[in-house]
Design an enzyme around this catalytic site. Structure first.
Site, PDB file in Angstrom:
ATOM      1  N   SER A 199       0.869  -1.174   0.000  1.00 53.01           N
ATOM      2  CA  SER A 199       0.000   0.000   0.000  1.00 53.01           C
ATOM      3  C   SER A 199       0.906   1.223   0.000  1.00 53.01           C
ATOM      4  O   SER A 199       2.121   1.112   0.153  1.00 53.01           O
ATOM      5  CB  SER A 199      -0.927  -0.006   1.228  1.00 53.01           C
ATOM      6  OG  SER A 199      -0.183  -0.162   2.422  1.00 53.01           O
ATOM      7  N   LEU A 251      -9.012  -4.419  15.753  1.00 54.73           N
ATOM      8  CA  LEU A 251      -9.417  -5.290  14.651  1.00 54.73           C
ATOM      9  C   LEU A 251      -8.838  -4.723  13.375  1.00 54.73           C
ATOM     10  O   LEU A 251      -9.048  -3.542  13.056  1.00 54.73           O
ATOM     11  CB  LEU A 251     -10.942  -5.360  14.525  1.00 54.73           C
ATOM     12  CG  LEU A 251     -11.453  -6.134  13.298  1.00 54.73           C
ATOM     13  CD1 LEU A 251     -11.137  -7.622  13.436  1.00 54.73           C
ATOM     14  CD2 LEU A 251     -12.952  -5.921  13.095  1.00 54.73           C
ATOM     15  N   GLY A 309      -8.103  -6.941   6.625  1.00 59.26           N
ATOM     16  CA  GLY A 309      -7.118  -7.007   5.559  1.00 59.26           C
ATOM     17  C   GLY A 309      -5.721  -7.097   6.138  1.00 59.26           C
ATOM     18  O   GLY A 309      -5.061  -6.079   6.368  1.00 59.26           O
ATOM     19  N   SER A 338      -6.988 -14.505   2.200  1.00 58.22           N
ATOM     20  CA  SER A 338      -5.909 -15.090   1.396  1.00 58.22           C
ATOM     21  C   SER A 338      -5.153 -16.085   2.264  1.00 58.22           C
ATOM     22  O   SER A 338      -4.520 -15.703   3.253  1.00 58.22           O
ATOM     23  CB  SER A 338      -4.953 -14.002   0.898  1.00 58.22           C
ATOM     24  OG  SER A 338      -3.740 -14.573   0.445  1.00 58.22           O
ATOM     25  N   GLU A 381      -2.447 -17.704   1.442  1.00 56.80           N
ATOM     26  CA  GLU A 381      -1.014 -17.443   1.314  1.00 56.80           C
ATOM     27  C   GLU A 381      -0.587 -16.331   2.267  1.00 56.80           C
ATOM     28  O   GLU A 381       0.442 -16.427   2.945  1.00 56.80           O
ATOM     29  CB  GLU A 381      -0.678 -17.051  -0.132  1.00 56.80           C
ATOM     30  CG  GLU A 381      -0.786 -18.182  -1.126  1.00 56.80           C
ATOM     31  CD  GLU A 381       0.509 -18.980  -1.242  1.00 56.80           C
ATOM     32  OE1 GLU A 381       1.594 -18.384  -1.119  1.00 56.80           O
ATOM     33  OE2 GLU A 381       0.420 -20.198  -1.457  1.00 56.80           O
ATOM     34  N   GLN A 382      -1.376 -15.262   2.330  1.00 57.37           N
ATOM     35  CA  GLN A 382      -1.051 -14.169   3.232  1.00 57.37           C
ATOM     36  C   GLN A 382      -1.145 -14.620   4.694  1.00 57.37           C
ATOM     37  O   GLN A 382      -0.289 -14.282   5.514  1.00 57.37           O
ATOM     38  CB  GLN A 382      -1.977 -12.985   2.992  1.00 57.37           C
ATOM     39  CG  GLN A 382      -1.650 -12.194   1.742  1.00 57.37           C
ATOM     40  CD  GLN A 382      -2.409 -10.883   1.691  1.00 57.37           C
ATOM     41  OE1 GLN A 382      -3.520 -10.765   2.199  1.00 57.37           O
ATOM     42  NE2 GLN A 382      -1.820  -9.884   1.059  1.00 57.37           N
ATOM     43  N   CYS A 428      -0.746   2.590 -12.693  1.00 63.00           N
ATOM     44  CA  CYS A 428      -1.149   3.129 -11.390  1.00 63.00           C
ATOM     45  C   CYS A 428      -0.304   4.345 -11.023  1.00 63.00           C
ATOM     46  O   CYS A 428      -0.829   5.347 -10.517  1.00 63.00           O
ATOM     47  CB  CYS A 428      -1.026   2.059 -10.314  1.00 63.00           C
ATOM     48  SG  CYS A 428      -2.193   0.699 -10.495  1.00 63.00           S
TER      49      CYS A 428
END
Length: 396
Positions: free
Chosen positions: A152, A186, A189, A212, A214-215, A377
């Site tokens: 991010s 909390l 993500g 996810s 994997e994450q 982006c």
């Protein structure tokens, strides 16, 4: 690691009429832009600036049949090239709404694709969409992210390297939510655990949600290595299934994966799990409201090839949905220019790691998709067509 299965890049459709019209509109738009476009026959267009080379006429066929999706596909196919695609794309992004003359914009409905019904962000659909991006490979993301594995926008201070700037960003998020010793946090993500680790080191206890696998697995490992596993719980759980009451709720660039249909449910969840007197910190990428309204049902190059189901909000949309959920925005800061710098560093790292990306099983076409994605982006933020905000929110 999931097997990379990109949507096949079709040969450019042969549509002489549409290609002819696309070329005329392209010439008209580029004539006013600070770019230097070289056509296959050597003709030069534009007012000078970063160089774009159109290598073959297939470019106009893709543009005529696929609009902005075709523009990106043409880059991946090698129909156009540039020493710096982000620099070329920036003036296009800055004039996104006016490149095509308004009387002719009605023609876009004949080339713009609709969002696929199968990519709705239902609980099952959201997992499938996230799997196609975040479960590609933790090692892939490691080729271009800093050691915090933050995916991010960073927040750069004078002289900051990328890692320092990412920690500054995380601290900004935690400060807006007033996270400190004893806070119950909390996180919606998880990413790869950097924010949860930082919050735990402030003395907070953290529940963090991801869909996810994997994450989740790597985040748990990183949290244990950081020595804070006793204060952080990582759950494979959809935000709609969040339970409990928290002093702070934080979410960094996850709302882009929610989808307009579920924005009310997302903000309602934030309100539902926030304890009285608690604070919310939300980092969100935004686009102009008029463009959000105009493109809300349109499939884009990004949603086709990189982020299925993704959708950006505008600042007015954030304000509207927060208010409807009983939340007030108490603070906000823009980091758009910082995102442009973040993306530039990611793209440089990704390009430099081409051999490693190949070793991981990703081919040349995948690398061109991701080079274009990062450049696309970066151009959006550099032109200020896109922005990213940190919002502080509280109960009304």
């Amino acid at each position: 690691m999931t097997t990379f299965r990109a949507i096949p890049l079709a040969a450019p459709p042969r549509s002489p009429g549409r290609a002819w019209l696309a070329e005329r509109l392209f010439r008209l738009g580029v004539a006013r832009l600070p770019v230097h476009v070289r056509l296959p026959g050597g003709e030069l267009l534009g007012r000078g600036g970063p160089v774009m080379r159109i290598e073959r006429p297939a470019f106009f066929h893709r543009l005529g049949t696929g609009s902005t999706i075709g523009f990106g596909e043409a880059y991946v196919a090698g129909d156009w090239t540039s020493p710096d695609p982000a620099a070329v794309l920036t003036p296009f992004a800055a004039r996104m709404a006016t490149l095509v003359p308004r009387p002719l914009q009605v023609l876009r409905r004949f080339v713009d694709a609709r969002r696929p019904v199968g990519e709705r962000n239902t609980p099952d659909g959201a997992r499938a969409n996230i799997h196609r991006h975040y479960d590609l490979s933790n090692d892939l993301f490691g080729t271009f992210l800093d050691e915090s594995m933050s995916y991010s926008s960073a927040w750069f201070g004078p002289g900051d390297d990328l890692h320092t700037a990412q920690l500054r960003k995380i601290d900004g998020v935690l400060d807006l939510a007033r996270v400190g010793p004893g806070s119950r946090v909390l996180e919606i993500g998880t990413g790869w655990g950097a924010l949860a680790i930082r919050a735990a080191r402030r003395g907070a206890t953290v529940t963090t949600l991801t869909i996810s696998s994997e994450q989740r697995d790597l985040a748990r490992s990183r949290i244990a290595e950081a020595g804070v596993a006793d204060r952080v719980e990582v759950l494979l759980r959809d935000y709609r299934e969040a339970a409990g009451s928290y002093d702070a709720v934080v979410s960094v660039e996850m709302i882009e994966a929610v989808g307009e249909e579920y924005w009310p449910a997302y903000f309602a969840t934030l309100r539902r799990v926030l304890a009285p007197g608690g604070r919310i910190s939300l980092q969100a990428i935004t686009m102009p409201h008029d463009r959000m309204v105009a493109t809300r049902h349109t499939q884009t190059w990004i949603t086709t090839y990189v982020f299925p189901g993704g959708q950006l909000l505008s600042v007015p949309a954030v304000e509207e949905h927060a208010r409807a959920a009983g939340l007030a925005i108490t603070a906000r800061r823009s980091l758009g220019e910082h995102y442009a710098s973040t993306l530039r560093q990611w793209r440089d790292r990704f390009t430099a790691a081409a051999d490693r990306v190949s070793e991981l099983g990703f081919d040349e076409r995948f690398r061109r998709i991701w080079e274009f994605y990062l450049a696309y982006c970066e151009a959006g933020f550099r032109s200020r067509y896109l922005d990213v905000w940190q919002f502080g929110l509280a109960r009304h």
